[in-house]
Design a protein around this motif. Structure first.
Motif, PDB file in Angstrom:
ATOM      1  N   GLU A 181      -7.366  -5.449 -37.484  1.00 60.83           N
ATOM      2  CA  GLU A 181      -8.148  -4.808 -38.541  1.00 60.83           C
ATOM      3  C   GLU A 181      -9.617  -4.624 -38.169  1.00 60.83           C
ATOM      4  O   GLU A 181     -10.366  -3.959 -38.885  1.00 60.83           O
ATOM      5  CB  GLU A 181      -8.042  -5.630 -39.831  1.00 60.83           C
ATOM      6  CG  GLU A 181      -6.643  -5.639 -40.425  1.00 60.83           C
ATOM      7  CD  GLU A 181      -6.559  -6.425 -41.719  1.00 60.83           C
ATOM      8  OE1 GLU A 181      -7.576  -7.043 -42.111  1.00 60.83           O
ATOM      9  OE2 GLU A 181      -5.489  -6.417 -42.344  1.00 60.83           O
ATOM     10  N   VAL A 182     -10.005  -5.217 -37.040  1.00 61.61           N
ATOM     11  CA  VAL A 182     -11.395  -5.133 -36.587  1.00 61.61           C
ATOM     12  C   VAL A 182     -11.478  -4.135 -35.426  1.00 61.61           C
ATOM     13  O   VAL A 182     -10.794  -4.307 -34.411  1.00 61.61           O
ATOM     14  CB  VAL A 182     -11.913  -6.517 -36.133  1.00 61.61           C
ATOM     15  CG1 VAL A 182     -13.355  -6.422 -35.650  1.00 61.61           C
ATOM     16  CG2 VAL A 182     -11.776  -7.527 -37.271  1.00 61.61           C
ATOM     17  N   ALA A 183     -12.305  -3.118 -35.578  1.00 60.73           N
ATOM     18  CA  ALA A 183     -12.354  -2.040 -34.582  1.00 60.73           C
ATOM     19  C   ALA A 183     -12.702  -2.547 -33.185  1.00 60.73           C
ATOM     20  O   ALA A 183     -12.172  -2.057 -32.191  1.00 60.73           O
ATOM     21  CB  ALA A 183     -13.355  -0.974 -35.023  1.00 60.73           C
ATOM     22  N   THR A 184     -13.587  -3.541 -33.097  1.00 62.80           N
ATOM     23  CA  THR A 184     -13.989  -4.043 -31.783  1.00 62.80           C
ATOM     24  C   THR A 184     -12.862  -4.795 -31.079  1.00 62.80           C
ATOM     25  O   THR A 184     -12.953  -5.058 -29.876  1.00 62.80           O
ATOM     26  CB  THR A 184     -15.219  -4.960 -31.907  1.00 62.80           C
ATOM     27  OG1 THR A 184     -14.951  -5.983 -32.891  1.00 62.80           O
ATOM     28  CG2 THR A 184     -16.450  -4.170 -32.318  1.00 62.80           C
ATOM     29  N   ASN A 185     -11.808  -5.131 -31.805  1.00 65.58           N
ATOM     30  CA  ASN A 185     -10.643  -5.759 -31.178  1.00 65.58           C
ATOM     31  C   ASN A 185      -9.657  -4.727 -30.648  1.00 65.58           C
ATOM     32  O   ASN A 185      -8.752  -5.073 -29.885  1.00 65.58           O
ATOM     33  CB  ASN A 185      -9.911  -6.657 -32.178  1.00 65.58           C
ATOM     34  CG  ASN A 185     -10.659  -7.941 -32.456  1.00 65.58           C
ATOM     35  OD1 ASN A 185     -11.525  -8.342 -31.684  1.00 65.58           O
ATOM     36  ND2 ASN A 185     -10.331  -8.593 -33.560  1.00 65.58           N
ATOM     37  N   GLN A 186      -9.831  -3.478 -31.058  1.00 65.03           N
ATOM     38  CA  GLN A 186      -8.913  -2.421 -30.628  1.00 65.03           C
ATOM     39  C   GLN A 186      -9.381  -1.846 -29.282  1.00 65.03           C
ATOM     40  O   GLN A 186      -9.706  -0.672 -29.150  1.00 65.03           O
ATOM     41  CB  GLN A 186      -8.814  -1.332 -31.688  1.00 65.03           C
ATOM     42  CG  GLN A 186      -8.001  -1.736 -32.907  1.00 65.03           C
ATOM     43  CD  GLN A 186      -6.501  -1.820 -32.608  1.00 65.03           C
ATOM     44  OE1 GLN A 186      -6.041  -1.446 -31.530  1.00 65.03           O
ATOM     45  NE2 GLN A 186      -5.739  -2.297 -33.563  1.00 65.03           N
ATOM     46  N   VAL A 187      -9.416  -2.729 -28.303  1.00 67.38           N
ATOM     47  CA  VAL A 187      -9.807  -2.333 -26.948  1.00 67.38           C
ATOM     48  C   VAL A 187      -8.543  -1.924 -26.201  1.00 67.38           C
ATOM     49  O   VAL A 187      -7.728  -2.772 -25.837  1.00 67.38           O
ATOM     50  CB  VAL A 187     -10.525  -3.482 -26.222  1.00 67.38           C
ATOM     51  CG1 VAL A 187     -10.823  -3.108 -24.781  1.00 67.38           C
ATOM     52  CG2 VAL A 187     -11.813  -3.845 -26.964  1.00 67.38           C
TER      53      VAL A 187
END
Length: 204
Positions: A181-187
């Motif tokens: 749910e956290v954009a910075t985790n969607q690497v």
């Protein structure tokens, strides 16, 4: 093309989740397929073509297949992408603690069914040994081999699906159950990068 570099697409409903190993609906996969790339992918004619893996080779009876990754693969944050990242995805989707909806897609990997059928917590003590026996071998940073319990000449097509997209283990471990749910985790390692996840404004 958008001069600002944004891709806009219509989704019927907000995705339930954006975890590659847990996703199963088309609106989830529509996002994941842009953010990640599998060992193989599908071209405009839906033919299976090389992606993260530049080539693959079966043994004579198609019970083993070895993928060789392209040189210099990286995640969108610049960190290296290696064969172990794909192995980690397989372990995640099979994990009986939180199994993926499509874990049975990989049932033909040696030892996969034993892991899938592990009862938690009854048989949990056996799980570490079952995972070690799984037919997934990372020979080096560029090479991963799958040993199969039956001839599966289409296995290179299966690994083009979202099921083993290489989500970063370190971010998953740190982010917990809702890490996605956290954009910075969607690497990811795909052609697009998720920069915003804002459910209130229906924006990804």
């Amino acid at each position: 093309p958008d001069p600002d570099g944004y891709l806009r697409m219509a989704e019927a409903v907000w995705p339930d989740q954006l975890d590659p190993q847990k996703s199963s609906f088309s609106n989830e996969i529509a996002v994941l397929i842009l953010n990640y790339e599998g060992l193989t992918r599908f071209d405009k004619d839906l033919k299976t073509v090389p992606a993260a893996a530049e080539k693959w080779e079966y043994n004579a009876d198609a019970t083993q297949v070895t993928f060789t990754l392209r040189d210099g693969l990286k995640y969108s944050d610049g960190s290296p992408l290696v064969a172990q990242d794909f192995a980690n995805a397989v372990y995640r989707v099979l994990d009986p603690h939180s199994p993926g909806d499509y874990q049975t897609l990989l049932f033909m990997i040696k030892g996969a069914e034993d892991i899938i059928n592990t009862e938690v917590p009854t048989d949990e003590a056996k799980l570490a040994d079952l995972q070690k026996a799984l037919g997934v071998t990372v020979k080096d940073e560029k090479t991963i081999t799958f040993d199969l319990n039956q001839p599966t000449p289409y296995f290179h097509t299966l690994v083009g699906t979202w099921v083993i997209y290489p989500a970063k283990k370190s971010l998953i471990d740190a982010g917990g159950e809702t890490w996605y749910e956290v954009a910075t985790n969607q690497v990811g390692n795909g052609p697009w990068q998720v920069s915003t996840i804002d459910k209130a404004s229906n924006t990804i």
